[in-house]
Motif scaffolding. Structure first.
Motif: not given
Length: 196
Positions: A57-64, A71-76
């Motif tokens: 999560y921390e890696e994804v949020i940093e990349a976003a 990266t752009v992550p979404f909760a479905i």
């Protein structure tokens, strides 16, 4: 996990709603990720727990972060009741070539059209909000349900990488698909443009 208020969704379709990925989703995501039925179409082979999901999560949020996220992550969420059902993301975003990759998994309510709708919404975000021109994904040849869902969302098969995946005790082909902005009808763009 209780549903999110509708105002917290970024995009809402007929069956799916995309919202921001949040740390409070991690316990449910890690439980789903270790479920054999959920992960059968995923490349990840290790087990996860809340700690490893927290690092991810921390890696994804940093990349976003920032004006040019990688990266752009979404909760479905299920659009009908707001319940969290999975996660998807635009990954490896290349702002020079205006392209990215796409990944998705649903932990529940597969086969209901939510995955197709979430994929379509993510493509709309990619083409309309990020200005991308091409989004690519890979699926395993045995996952015909997913391939059909991707096609309904706007992806086309562009190739096959033969005998490149070991899953469920045997070798499989990988199906390569892409979606192009010029082939996509954007509901979001129609809504955001003047007179839309």
């Amino acid at each position: 996990m209780a549903g999110m208020p509708e105002h917290e969704f970024l995009l809402t379709g007929e069956r799916a709603a995309l919202g921001p990925l949040d740390r409070r989703h991690l316990p449910q995501l890690s439980a789903w990720f270790n479920d054999p039925e959920t992960r059968r179409g995923l490349a990840h082979r290790g087990l996860v727990n809340e700690e490893t999901e927290g690092r991810w999560y921390e890696e994804v949020i940093e990349a976003a972060r920032g004006p040019r996220p990688s990266t752009v992550p979404f909760a479905i969420h299920d659009a009908a009741d707001g319940e969290l059902v999975g996660v998807c993301s635009l990954e490896g975003i290349d702002h020079n070539f205006l392209r990215s990759e796409f990944g998705i998994y649903l932990g529940q309510r597969r086969g209901s059209g939510i995955g197709t709708d979430a994929t379509r919404l993510a493509l709309d975000w990619a083409f309309t909000m990020l200005g991308l021109r091409n989004v690519m994904l890979e699926s395993y040849a045995f996952n015909q349900q997913a391939i059909r869902a991707y096609e309904r969302a706007g992806f086309r098969v562009i190739g096959r990488r033969r005998d490149c995946v070991l899953a469920m005790g045997r070798r499989w082909d990988s199906i390569i698909m892409d979606a192009a902005a010029g082939d996509f009808d954007s509901a979001l763009q129609a809504r955001l443009l003047p007179g839309g």
